[in-house]
Write a protein that holds these residues in place. Structure first.
Motif, mmCIF file in Angstrom:
data_model
loop_
_atom_site.group_PDB
_atom_site.id
_atom_site.type_symbol
_atom_site.label_atom_id
_atom_site.label_comp_id
_atom_site.label_asym_id
_atom_site.label_seq_id
_atom_site.Cartn_x
_atom_site.Cartn_y
_atom_site.Cartn_z
ATOM 1 N N PHE A 227 0.833 -1.194 0.000
ATOM 2 C CA PHE A 227 0.000 0.000 0.000
ATOM 3 C C PHE A 227 0.876 1.256 0.000
ATOM 4 O O PHE A 227 1.937 1.277 0.632
ATOM 5 C CB PHE A 227 -0.937 -0.005 1.212
ATOM 6 N N PRO A 228 0.449 2.295 -0.688
ATOM 7 C CA PRO A 228 1.284 3.481 -0.850
ATOM 8 C C PRO A 228 1.666 4.159 0.454
ATOM 9 O O PRO A 228 2.725 4.797 0.532
ATOM 10 C CB PRO A 228 0.437 4.408 -1.733
ATOM 11 N N HIS A 229 0.825 4.050 1.472
ATOM 12 C CA HIS A 229 1.138 4.693 2.755
ATOM 13 C C HIS A 229 1.433 3.677 3.849
ATOM 14 O O HIS A 229 1.531 4.041 5.022
ATOM 15 C CB HIS A 229 -0.036 5.588 3.186
ATOM 16 N N GLY A 230 1.583 2.423 3.461
ATOM 17 C CA GLY A 230 1.811 1.372 4.444
ATOM 18 C C GLY A 230 3.232 0.860 4.484
ATOM 19 O O GLY A 230 3.478 -0.220 5.045
ATOM 20 N N GLY A 231 4.158 1.624 3.904
ATOM 21 C CA GLY A 231 5.540 1.181 3.892
ATOM 22 C C GLY A 231 5.812 0.174 2.799
ATOM 23 O O GLY A 231 4.911 -0.176 2.021
ATOM 24 N N PRO A 232 7.044 -0.346 2.731
ATOM 25 C CA PRO A 232 7.416 -1.260 1.647
ATOM 26 C C PRO A 232 6.975 -2.705 1.868
ATOM 27 O O PRO A 232 7.219 -3.559 1.021
ATOM 28 C CB PRO A 232 8.944 -1.165 1.649
ATOM 29 N N VAL A 233 6.334 -2.975 2.996
ATOM 30 C CA VAL A 233 5.987 -4.354 3.347
ATOM 31 C C VAL A 233 4.671 -4.771 2.675
ATOM 32 O O VAL A 233 3.680 -4.046 2.751
ATOM 33 C CB VAL A 233 5.838 -4.494 4.877
ATOM 34 N N PRO A 234 4.634 -5.926 2.005
ATOM 35 C CA PRO A 234 3.358 -6.441 1.469
ATOM 36 C C PRO A 234 2.393 -6.748 2.608
ATOM 37 O O PRO A 234 2.788 -7.323 3.627
ATOM 38 C CB PRO A 234 3.768 -7.717 0.727
ATOM 39 N N ARG A 235 1.138 -6.375 2.427
ATOM 40 C CA ARG A 235 0.159 -6.516 3.498
ATOM 41 C C ARG A 235 -1.114 -7.196 3.003
ATOM 42 O O ARG A 235 -1.417 -7.179 1.819
ATOM 43 C CB ARG A 235 -0.201 -5.137 4.071
ATOM 44 N N HIS A 236 -1.846 -7.762 3.964
ATOM 45 C CA HIS A 236 -3.156 -8.314 3.644
ATOM 46 C C HIS A 236 -4.071 -7.188 3.155
ATOM 47 O O HIS A 236 -4.131 -6.127 3.784
ATOM 48 C CB HIS A 236 -3.802 -8.944 4.885
ATOM 49 N N PRO A 237 -4.807 -7.379 2.064
ATOM 50 C CA PRO A 237 -5.826 -6.399 1.664
ATOM 51 C C PRO A 237 -7.075 -6.608 2.526
ATOM 52 O O PRO A 237 -8.123 -7.055 2.049
ATOM 53 C CB PRO A 237 -6.070 -6.738 0.193
ATOM 54 N N SER A 238 -6.958 -6.275 3.799
ATOM 55 C CA SER A 238 -8.022 -6.592 4.758
ATOM 56 C C SER A 238 -9.316 -5.852 4.445
ATOM 57 O O SER A 238 -10.395 -6.308 4.840
ATOM 58 C CB SER A 238 -7.561 -6.275 6.184
ATOM 59 N N GLN A 239 -9.220 -4.724 3.750
ATOM 60 C CA GLN A 239 -10.449 -4.023 3.354
ATOM 61 C C GLN A 239 -11.314 -4.917 2.461
ATOM 62 O O GLN A 239 -12.538 -4.906 2.566
ATOM 63 C CB GLN A 239 -10.116 -2.725 2.608
ATOM 64 N N LEU A 240 -10.652 -5.675 1.577
ATOM 65 C CA LEU A 240 -11.390 -6.569 0.682
ATOM 66 C C LEU A 240 -11.941 -7.769 1.446
ATOM 67 O O LEU A 240 -13.027 -8.269 1.125
ATOM 68 C CB LEU A 240 -10.494 -7.028 -0.462
ATOM 69 N N TYR A 241 -11.201 -8.241 2.445
ATOM 70 C CA TYR A 241 -11.721 -9.318 3.288
ATOM 71 C C TYR A 241 -13.013 -8.861 3.966
ATOM 72 O O TYR A 241 -13.990 -9.608 4.045
ATOM 73 C CB TYR A 241 -10.712 -9.703 4.378
#
Length: 274
Positions: A171-185
């Motif tokens: 995410f553009p504001h979540g740092g360089p770490v890949p994250r769960h797209p929890s909004q879609l969950y």
């Protein structure tokens, strides 16, 4: 280096620009969610067979139904965010409470506000309050689905780090770490899945038992939100609660909602009691 990472599909948070007026996806989701719920509520209210002769909000009263629900969502959602998520900051700057254009809404607060609004609506109009709540609960997942999609478009409320998940997103504001797209969950579970489940309950006679649909909504949302919280990054100003490494405010606020739903389901009226 992460093994898996999908690029964030950058979408302009402004859906429509009309001169100095900008309409953002998040605000549009609120409007479309309310209007979509109003449309579906009209369909349900007009279907006599679904109610088994029980008194319920009439179709021509649903403009007021929408108004009371919308006021409750906005007022309750804002106050819930102030009280549960950022009380210290707003106590220091109380005028910021009214700066709703800067963002900051709580679903749980909005739900309480909407329920209070529909209760007042029902009392003023002489309708059974539980039937009004059932109608509101049946349509609420439409707004939930659209709201979570808007969260994803805005690149906010992202998930916890998930470097080994193939669908993880940077995410553009979540740092360089890949994250769960929890909004879609959340969009799937709290929105689409819950909408379909409640549709089935309605079709098999759920609205003939006042309180049943509203109760199942509370139970279903409580379970879905709590589950998704295990994949969602906790709010930065709060973090994990009570010294744990897992408990979040979303879980805490979902517990009484689940219990209230359980009480409604256990105390529902049978059709013969109409």
């Amino acid at each position: 280096m992460p093994v898996f990472a999908l690029p964030f599909p950058v979408i302009d948070p402004v859906a429509l620009q009309l001169g100095p007026l900008s309409i953002k996806w998040y605000g549009l989701a609120y409007v479309v969610g309310l209007l979509g719920g109003w449309w579906y509520a009209r369909k349900l209210a007009a279907a006599e067979a679904l109610w088994g002769g029980r008194r319920r909000p009439e179709v021509d009263s649903l403009d007021d139904f929408l108004l009371f629900a919308a006021l409750g969502v906005v007022i309750g959602g804002r106050l819930g965010f102030v009280l549960f998520y950022n009380l210290g900051e707003y106590l220091a700057n109380p005028l910021e409470i009214f700066a709703v254009w800067k963002g900051g809404m709580s679903f749980h607060g909005g739900l309480v506000g909407a329920a209070a609004g529909l209760w007042v609506f029902a009392i003023r109009r002489g309708y059974p309050p539980l039937s009004a709540l059932d109608l509101g609960a049946a349509v609420a997942p439409i707004g939930l689905f659209l709201g979570r999609i808007a969260n994803f478009v805005n690149g906010e409320l992202w998930g916890r780090p998930a470097p080994d998940v193939p669908w993880a997103i940077v995410f553009p504001h979540g740092g360089p770490v890949p994250r769960h797209p929890s909004q879609l969950y959340e969009a799937f579970s709290e929105g689409l899945l819950l909408l379909v489940l409640l549709m089935i309950v309605v079709r098999v006679g759920g609205l003939k038992r006042p309180g049943l649909v509203a109760g199942l909504f509370g139970i279903g949302y409580g379970i879905a939100r709590t589950t998704c919280e295990f994949f969602r990054e906790p709010d930065p100003q709060l973090g994990f609660l009570f010294g744990t490494s897992w408990l979040t405010m979303g879980m805490v606020l979902s517990a009484p909602l689940f219990l209230a739903g359980l009480v409604l389901v256990l105390r529902r009226k049978e059709p013969a009691e109409a």
